[in-house]
Write a protein that holds these residues in place. Structure first.
Motif, PDB file in Angstrom:
ATOM      1  N   LYS A 226      47.075 113.619  50.755  1.00  0.00           N
ATOM      2  CA  LYS A 226      48.257 113.800  49.922  1.00  0.00           C
ATOM      3  C   LYS A 226      49.470 113.279  50.689  1.00  0.00           C
ATOM      4  CE  LYS A 226      46.058 116.366  46.762  1.00  0.00           C
ATOM      5  NZ  LYS A 226      45.881 115.962  45.342  1.00  0.00           N
ATOM      6  N   LYS A 227      50.605 113.259  50.026  1.00  0.00           N
ATOM      7  CA  LYS A 227      51.843 112.918  50.702  1.00  0.00           C
ATOM      8  C   LYS A 227      52.217 114.031  51.693  1.00  0.00           C
ATOM      9  CE  LYS A 227      52.773 109.028  48.585  1.00  0.00           C
ATOM     10  NZ  LYS A 227      52.707 107.746  49.318  1.00  0.00           N
TER      11      LYS A 227
ATOM     12  N   VAL B 179      39.376 116.341  61.444  1.00  0.00           N
ATOM     13  CA  VAL B 179      39.996 115.040  61.692  1.00  0.00           C
ATOM     14  C   VAL B 179      41.266 114.939  60.852  1.00  0.00           C
ATOM     15  CG1 VAL B 179      39.567 112.567  61.887  1.00  0.00           C
ATOM     16  CG2 VAL B 179      37.633 114.149  61.845  1.00  0.00           C
ATOM     17  N   LEU B 180      42.365 114.631  61.518  1.00  0.00           N
ATOM     18  CA  LEU B 180      43.660 114.549  60.842  1.00  0.00           C
ATOM     19  C   LEU B 180      44.014 113.086  60.638  1.00  0.00           C
ATOM     20  CD1 LEU B 180      45.456 117.312  62.944  1.00  0.00           C
ATOM     21  CD2 LEU B 180      44.153 117.562  60.812  1.00  0.00           C
ATOM     22  N   THR B 181      43.750 112.591  59.453  1.00  0.00           N
ATOM     23  CA  THR B 181      43.968 111.179  59.167  1.00  0.00           C
ATOM     24  C   THR B 181      44.022 110.935  57.669  1.00  0.00           C
ATOM     25  OG1 THR B 181      43.084 108.947  59.456  1.00  0.00           O
ATOM     26  CG2 THR B 181      41.480 110.717  59.248  1.00  0.00           C
ATOM     27  N   ALA B 182      44.796 109.925  57.310  1.00  0.00           N
ATOM     28  CA  ALA B 182      44.710 109.356  55.967  1.00  0.00           C
ATOM     29  C   ALA B 182      44.218 107.921  56.079  1.00  0.00           C
ATOM     30  CB  ALA B 182      46.055 109.418  55.255  1.00  0.00           C
ATOM     31  N   SER B 183      43.492 107.652  57.191  1.00  0.00           N
ATOM     32  CA  SER B 183      42.787 106.394  57.414  1.00  0.00           C
ATOM     33  C   SER B 183      43.708 105.190  57.342  1.00  0.00           C
ATOM     34  CB  SER B 183      41.621 106.266  56.433  1.00  0.00           C
ATOM     35  OG  SER B 183      40.820 105.144  56.741  1.00  0.00           O
ATOM     36  N   HIS B 184      43.491 104.325  56.359  1.00  0.00           N
ATOM     37  CA  HIS B 184      44.215 103.070  56.220  1.00  0.00           C
ATOM     38  C   HIS B 184      45.491 103.217  55.406  1.00  0.00           C
ATOM     39  CE1 HIS B 184      41.516 103.774  52.918  1.00  0.00           C
ATOM     40  NE2 HIS B 184      42.233 102.974  52.161  1.00  0.00           N
TER      41      HIS B 184
ATOM     42  N   SER C 202      46.394 108.771  48.003  1.00  0.00           N
ATOM     43  CA  SER C 202      47.025 110.092  48.051  1.00  0.00           C
ATOM     44  C   SER C 202      47.721 110.432  46.747  1.00  0.00           C
ATOM     45  CB  SER C 202      48.040 110.139  49.201  1.00  0.00           C
ATOM     46  OG  SER C 202      49.097 109.226  48.967  1.00  0.00           O
ATOM     47  N   SER C 203      47.947 109.446  45.894  1.00  0.00           N
ATOM     48  CA  SER C 203      48.613 109.706  44.631  1.00  0.00           C
ATOM     49  C   SER C 203      48.241 108.615  43.641  1.00  0.00           C
ATOM     50  CB  SER C 203      50.141 109.728  44.824  1.00  0.00           C
ATOM     51  OG  SER C 203      50.602 108.495  45.320  1.00  0.00           O
ATOM     52  N   GLY C 204      48.358 108.950  42.334  1.00  0.00           N
ATOM     53  CA  GLY C 204      48.015 107.977  41.309  1.00  0.00           C
ATOM     54  C   GLY C 204      46.556 107.599  41.354  1.00  0.00           C
TER      55      GLY C 204
END
Length: 559
Positions: free
Chosen positions: A24-25, A111-116, A508-510
């Motif tokens: 998410k944001k 794991v704390l990530t939003a990857s790419h 994370s959105s849409g």
């Protein structure tokens, strides 16, 4: 001594983990108790094994990582976890987390990530749980976590427990009459030592440095200001003897320097330009958390992930890890072009086609049936860990090049001559309106399953394609018999060409619509991909009415 306290809370809607955790944001995660709720639910899903357990914690260095590591320490202490292994400054690449879980036989890792995805105060954050095999949590586990998030009423925390993570050290605390330990480790050491077991570093170094018989092989390695920066520094500068001109963006930044840390031709265009304009034989880039890769040859010759997987599969014997242990099987995600299928057939190896998501490879690896796998979304890896691994892929390619004496382009040309070529492209339409995209997929599926669609002919650019099969891909896991349904709409034509449509779960959105186009040519292997795929792309846009539903004239990214 510190004591835990119980805090009343209320559920938040939408805490359903996707294929790679909850994304998410940042503004969503900083809501009161939002992050605490999700961490508590991760721990609660492991409740029967939690007391006295060890967990690994690390992330990609993006904005909010250090603050969330602090919350995980406090909440883990209150819930009876015995020990946390934490990367220094909260830094651990995703493949490194997988290896450390496996090496130290821990309960799992957070794991704390939003990857790419982009990072920064106004961008993305993510949390995912990896199980004891080192791989992403199964569908059953993520479903259980989500169910807990819908009814959570309390979480436990030790609010006055403060643990520094900026220095390598072991911290011991007394919490509720129990001992609680936080070991802050060198984020790089374990992983690099493992890579030196897998690959022949002296041989790769000789390639890069050159010999009397061979000129130096000039590389350009781009960490994109993501987590791989310290790993690139240790491996390429210290172990392989590269100079500073061979690496770029190796300092992890909370906002990735304002860049989109996705190693593809769009978001790593500056690397492509640098390799094209400079005197480089090889280029590689990695994403924010270090599990994706892009491979380039001289003059920025682009290796598609599908081709990369196939070429690696056909040359694994030059890597010591596989020379010792052998090759058990090959696999690809369903949208990935079928180039590796032909290698599997030629080498009489099992070939598995799985849904998108690395967790589907894990069961096959744990059962000893899979050695190498990949996804078209720039993910390649092997059974050395249970995650895709960008740095591993670059080292694997350098091993092939050192062994063969060929250039990247020569490797691909020889492969196509032997096996034919799968022309492949993917169109991404990012941040679209969810409702209209879901309607598009629903209407498209009804069209595909209507009488007469199978057998229908579709023409564009002077070429005609006849539909052989149309379905919504489903997968039965051959190990545990679990079923994954509705994994992507497939249109397969009589000549083997394919069009695949998916709604992605990594944003994370849409909504993100992905369109995959794959066309096989046995003889005409030297053409431009855009020309070879143009007719099928036109058919895909026409059948789906994608422009009408998304309102987009062009995709956000073409790979």
């Amino acid at each position: 001594m510190s004591n835990s306290v119980t805090v009343d809370t209320k559920p938040y809607e939408g805490q359903k983990p996707g294929t790679s955790g909850l994304r998410k944001k940042v503004k969503v995660f900083i809501q009161e108790n939002y992050t605490e709720n999700f961490i508590q639910c991760i721990l609660d899903v492991n409740k029967t094994s939690l007391i006295g357990s060890t967990l690994v914690v690390g992330g990609d260095g993006r904005y909010l990582v250090k603050e969330v590591v602090d919350k995980i320490i406090k909440i883990s202490a209150a819930n009876g976890v015995s020990k946390l292994i934490v990367g220094q400054n909260g830094i651990l690449s995703t493949p490194a987390v997988s290896y450390i879980i496996r090496k130290y036989k821990t309960l799992g890792g957070i794991v704390l990530t939003a990857s790419h995805n982009p990072g920064g105060a106004d961008e993305d954050f993510g949390i995912k749980f990896n199980c004891s095999n080192g791989g992403p949590a199964s569908d059953a586990t993520t479903d259980a976590i989500y169910k807990l998030t819908t009814s959570i009423k309390q979480y436990k925390i030790v609010p006055d427990l403060n643990c520094a993570i900026d220095k390598i050290d072991v911290h011991t605390f007394k919490v509720d009459q129990r001992q609680f330990t936080v070991e802050v480790i060198d984020a790089v050491e374990d992983y690099v030592s493992y890579m030196k077991e897998i690959f022949d570093f002296p041989k790769i170094k000789a390639l890069i440095q050159g010999t009397e018989q061979r000129k130096p092989f000039n590389v350009l390695i781009d960490a994109m200001n993501g987590v791989t920066g310290p790993y690139v520094k240790r491996i390429f500068l210290e172990e392989l003897g590269c100079s500073e001109k061979n690496v770029r963006r190796i300092v992890p930044l909370e906002d990735f320097g304002g860049a989109h840390p996705d190693p593809n031709l769009t978001y790593a265009a500056d690397l492509v330009e640098a390799v094209k304009e400079g005197d480089y034989d090889f280029g590689a880039a990695f994403d924010g958390d270090g599990d994706r890769n892009m491979i380039l040859g001289r003059d920025a010759f682009f290796v598609t992930p599908s081709d990369s997987l196939a070429v690696l599969a056909d040359n694994l014997e030059c890597i010591p890890y596989f020379a010792r242990g052998g090759v058990r099987g090959l696999a690809r995600s369903m949208p990935t072009a079928a180039a590796v299928d032909r290698v599997a057939a030629a080498r009489a190896l099992p070939l598995f086609e799985v849904p998108t998501g690395w967790k589907y490879f894990g069961n096959l690896m744990d059962a000893g049936q899979l050695s190498l796998c990949g996804e078209e979304s720039f993910g390649t890896g092997s059974d050395h860990v249970r995650e895709k691994d960008g740095l591993w892929a670059a080292l694997a390619w350098l091993s092939l090049l050192a062994h063969s004496g060929r250039s990247v382009q020569e490797m691909l040309q020889a492969h196509w001559k032997q096996f034919g070529r799968n022309y492949f492209t993917r169109y991404d339409y990012e941040n679209c309106t969810s409702e209209s995209c879901e309607e598009m997929m629903s209407v498209l599926e009804r069209t595909m399953t209507s009488p007469g669609f199978v057998g229908s002919a579709h023409s564009a650019g002077g070429k005609e394609y006849v539909v052989k099969l149309a379905d919504n891909f489903s997968y039965v896991d051959p190990i545990d018999q679990s079923v994954a349904k509705r994994q992507g709409l497939r249109i397969i034509f009589e000549d083997g060409s394919r069009i695949v449509f998916r709604l992605s779960g990594t944003g994370s959105s849409g909504a993100t619509v992905r369109v995959y186009v794959d066309s096989y040519e046995a003889v005409s292997v030297g053409g431009a991909a855009a020309d070879a795929l143009g007719p099928l792309v036109s058919i895909a846009l026409d059948i789906s009415r994608l422009k009408q539903y998304t309102g987009r004239d062009e995709p956000t990214v073409i790979t």
